[in-house]
Write a protein that holds these residues in place. Structure first.
Motif, short mmCIF file in Angstrom:
data_model
loop_
_atom_site.label_atom_id
_atom_site.label_comp_id
_atom_site.label_asym_id
_atom_site.label_seq_id
_atom_site.Cartn_x
_atom_site.Cartn_y
_atom_site.Cartn_z
N ARG A 264 19.16 -18.91 104.03
CA ARG A 264 20.46 -19.11 104.57
C ARG A 264 21.36 -17.98 104.38
NH1 ARG A 264 22.46 -24.09 104.34
NH2 ARG A 264 20.77 -24.49 102.84
N TRP A 265 21.94 -17.37 105.21
CA TRP A 265 22.80 -16.34 105.30
C TRP A 265 24.32 -16.68 105.12
CZ3 TRP A 265 21.49 -11.45 104.55
CH2 TRP A 265 22.57 -10.25 104.61
N CYS A 266 24.63 -17.51 106.28
CA CYS A 266 26.14 -18.26 106.04
C CYS A 266 26.20 -19.45 107.02
CB CYS A 266 27.07 -17.15 106.60
SG CYS A 266 26.75 -16.83 108.39
N VAL A 267 27.21 -20.36 106.58
CA VAL A 267 27.57 -21.46 107.25
C VAL A 267 28.63 -21.36 108.33
CG1 VAL A 267 28.01 -23.91 106.76
CG2 VAL A 267 26.49 -22.63 105.30
N GLY A 268 28.49 -22.09 109.22
CA GLY A 268 29.51 -21.95 110.33
C GLY A 268 29.13 -21.81 111.85
N SER A 269 30.02 -21.98 112.70
CA SER A 269 29.59 -21.82 114.17
C SER A 269 30.20 -20.64 114.62
CB SER A 269 30.25 -23.01 114.97
OG SER A 269 29.59 -24.21 114.64
N GLY A 270 30.65 -19.79 113.95
CA GLY A 270 31.35 -18.39 114.11
C GLY A 270 30.52 -17.63 113.96
N SER A 271 30.79 -16.19 114.20
CA SER A 271 30.06 -14.80 114.37
C SER A 271 29.91 -14.60 113.07
CB SER A 271 30.18 -13.75 115.27
OG SER A 271 29.65 -12.60 114.93
N PRO A 272 28.74 -14.04 112.42
CA PRO A 272 28.67 -13.72 110.84
C PRO A 272 29.50 -12.54 110.62
CG PRO A 272 26.62 -14.08 111.65
CD PRO A 272 27.43 -14.20 112.91
N ALA A 273 29.70 -11.51 111.68
CA ALA A 273 30.29 -10.39 111.81
C ALA A 273 31.61 -10.33 112.67
CB ALA A 273 29.72 -8.96 111.73
N THR A 274 32.60 -9.68 112.40
CA THR A 274 33.87 -9.48 113.24
C THR A 274 34.55 -8.01 112.93
OG1 THR A 274 35.38 -10.57 111.84
CG2 THR A 274 34.27 -11.93 113.67
N VAL A 275 35.09 -7.55 113.79
CA VAL A 275 35.89 -6.28 113.66
C VAL A 275 36.99 -6.09 114.27
CG1 VAL A 275 34.42 -5.03 115.51
CG2 VAL A 275 35.44 -3.83 113.45
N GLU A 276 38.11 -5.58 113.83
CA GLU A 276 39.13 -5.26 114.28
C GLU A 276 39.79 -3.94 114.38
OE1 GLU A 276 42.39 -7.61 112.20
OE2 GLU A 276 41.31 -9.35 112.55
N GLY A 277 40.28 -3.42 115.58
CA GLY A 277 40.38 -1.78 115.80
C GLY A 277 39.06 -1.12 116.19
N ALA A 278 38.31 -1.84 116.68
CA ALA A 278 37.04 -1.02 116.92
C ALA A 278 36.27 -1.91 118.15
CB ALA A 278 35.73 -0.73 115.95
N GLU A 279 35.17 -1.33 118.67
CA GLU A 279 34.49 -2.03 119.63
C GLU A 279 32.96 -1.83 119.72
OE1 GLU A 279 36.34 -0.34 123.02
OE2 GLU A 279 35.35 1.80 123.04
N HIS A 280 32.27 -2.62 120.70
CA HIS A 280 30.88 -2.64 120.43
C HIS A 280 30.21 -2.69 119.24
CE1 HIS A 280 31.25 -0.93 124.54
NE2 HIS A 280 32.06 0.17 124.10
N LEU A 281 30.63 -3.80 118.56
CA LEU A 281 30.09 -4.37 117.30
C LEU A 281 28.67 -4.91 117.27
CD1 LEU A 281 30.34 -5.15 114.25
CD2 LEU A 281 31.24 -7.35 114.95
N ARG A 282 27.71 -4.33 116.61
CA ARG A 282 26.64 -4.91 116.43
C ARG A 282 26.06 -5.10 115.06
NH1 ARG A 282 20.99 -1.49 118.10
NH2 ARG A 282 19.57 -3.30 118.17
N LEU A 283 25.40 -6.30 114.71
CA LEU A 283 24.90 -6.59 113.45
C LEU A 283 23.34 -6.55 113.65
CD1 LEU A 283 25.37 -7.73 110.95
CD2 LEU A 283 25.60 -9.95 111.73
#
Length: 519
Positions: A264-283
């Motif tokens: 188990r990494w995290c709980v919830g329907s949202g994305s585990p990673a987010t970024v503000e002020g940047a683009e092309h985020l990849r996890l």
């Protein structure tokens, strides 16, 4: 008088039984619950997990967030690090998740941020889910109008075929995985549904039906100790609350619970990673199996689940002090062996604990070289002692003189050994000088009172007991047990108390009274 003796005997056996029971119970608890390994070479699997956030900063303030794992009894986090570059890093936590937030005033170009953790595993521990509020959001923004009607129609059909929350989830998963899909399912999932979309839809439908449910994001921990570092894809599964606990369910595979190597990494329907002020985020996730000593892993788990045990255990001491106690805790084992040899076998020795202390010296010199050095020192010391007898010295000056001679002999032997290129003599200083002095004194008195033969028997008995104590105390498994489970000394204490009342025949008596046995 007899009643008093019987009462004392009963008290002794009760006390010994209590000590043995306490020692074994603590031992069993630490081995089964805390997870300390019984074997000294036991290995435990662990994993090095890495999450990489890659993005392109656009010259503005950047704030990147990553949900990170929480501690659990089944998968304790033994160590974690953050590689941030020139970014600031803070971590926060709520009821369900922990979050790492990297930030910088302005940045431009390709960037990679890292989160690394060493994950251990406790085989018998449950994978306890985080405990947020049971009720989840009953409505998702994706569902309205026709999709909402499709959801209600689908759940109406599913409820007809179920009796409780568990069967409701099972029937819903069957509907979502049907081939060809039901029209309502097709409308909810779309033409090419992903596994994540199926889990998200299942969570929404269950919440809409009044069953608390949530989506879990995790990774698979590959198990082979010889595997190499490899990328792994994030996976999603469903958890629903059956009224007592959270139950995991693999929506795509239709299995409950999910496989034990799903972390188990995290709980919830949202994305585990987010970024503000940047683009092309990849996890990107990577997993590398590790094989480490089970004792190291157990100490790491104890920091999480049993901090009280760690605070009041030998592992809280400095490493140098721990090394001392690894040897010191073997002394009671040698003493117990000496009790067996004297009270049950009938072996004669000089002194009560002299063989145990000599056995400790043998650990540095080696058994055969140690015996040779011991015999040489005692023989030379006896010669000096008999010569001092002619001087008619008082007891204390005589003992002091013998002690000085013993120290001188040990010094000379060390120098002589070094000059010949050997190193055994350098460990002679570990022999207990005072014990050697008293042994020489008692042996000389025994020669005068009972003859050389009786003194030789006691001397040989001392060497045999010291050699046996050395062999027992040199067992790595035994050293591991008494250091990791020092409560086993209570068992030794209880058994010693019981043997303390033994007044029966000894094995040596079979030889002494062999003539009577023949008659």
């Amino acid at each position: 008088m007899t009643e008093g003796n019987e009462l004392n005997r009963a008290h002794l056996y009760i006390l010994a039984g209590i000590l043995i029971a306490i020692g074994l119970l603590i031992f069993a608890y630490k081995a089964r619950v805390v997870g300390f390994p019984i074997g000294h070479e036991t290995e435990s699997h662990a994993w090095k997990v890495e999450a990489r956030l890659r993005f392109i900063a656009t010259g503005h303030p950047v704030k990147a967030s990553l949900l990170i794992p929480t501690q659990s009894k089944r998968y304790p986090i033994l160590d974690e690090t953050f590689v941030s570059g020139n970014y600031g890093i803070v971590t926060t936590a709520d009821q369900a998740n922990r979050k790492a937030v990297w930030s910088v005033r302005d940045d431009i170009g390709k960037r990679t941020l890292y989160y690394q953790a060493t994950i251990g595993m406790q085989q018998n521990a449950p994978d306890e889910a985080p405990r947020p509020q049971k009720k989840q959001a009953a409505k998702a923004p994706d569902f309205s109008g026709t999709t909402l009607e499709a959801a209600e129609a689908l759940m109406k059909e599913v409820k007809k075929r179920s009796a409780d929350a568990g069967s409701l989830v099972l029937q819903l998963i069957k509907f979502l995985n049907r081939t060809p899909p039901d029209q309502n399912v097709k409308l909810l999932l779309g033409l090419k549904p992903s596994s994540k979309k199926k889990v998200r839809v299942a969570v929404y439908l269950l919440n809409h039906a009044g069953v608390p449910a949530r989506m879990v994001t995790g990774i698979r921990l590959n198990g082979g100790p010889h595997d190499f570092t490899r990328k792994t894809e994030a996976m999603n599964w469903l958890e629903f609350h059956d009224g007592k606990r959270w139950v995991s369910f693999d929506v795509v595979g239709g299995k409950s619970p999910v496989p034990p190597n799903w972390f188990r990494w995290c709980v919830g329907s949202g994305s585990p990673a987010t970024v503000e002020g940047a683009e092309h985020l990849r996890l990107v996730f990577s997993v590398r199996p590790l094989v480490e000593e089970a004792l190291t892993a157990a100490v790491g788990r104890m920091e999480v689940s049993h901090p009280f045990f760690l605070k009041f255990s030998l592992f809280s001491l400095p490493v140098s002090t721990q090394a001392v106690y690894r040897v010191l805790l073997l002394v009671p084992v040698g003493a117990f062996l000496l009790v067996l040899m004297r009270n049950l076998v009938g072996m004669k020795t000089f002194g009560t604990f002299m063989p145990v202390l000599i056995a400790l010296a043998f650990r540095e010199t080696g058994l055969f070289k140690g015996i040779l050095i011991f015999v040489m020192l005692v023989a030379l010391g006896l010669a000096v002692r008999f010569w001092l007898e002619r001087l008619k010295l008082l007891l204390v000056p005589r003992l002091a003189a013998v002690l000085i001679v013993v120290v001188g002999l040990m010094t000379a032997l060390s120098i002589f050994s070094k000059a010949l290129g050997g190193h055994t003599g350098l460990s002679v200083a570990l022999f207990p000088m005072v014990i050697l002095t008293m042994t020489i004194e008692r042996m000389s008195i025994l020669v005068e009172e009972r003859g050389f033969g009786e003194a030789l028997i006691s001397g040989v008995g001392s060497i045999i007991c010291a050699a046996l104590a050395y062999l027992v105390m040199n067992i790595k498994q035994l050293e591991h047990l008494v250091f990791v489970f020092p409560e086993l000394l209570l068992v030794l204490l209880g058994m010693t108390l019981i043997l303390g009342r033994y007044t029966g025949y000894r094995l040596m008596d079979l030889y002494r009274f062999r003539a009577l046995a023949k008659g």
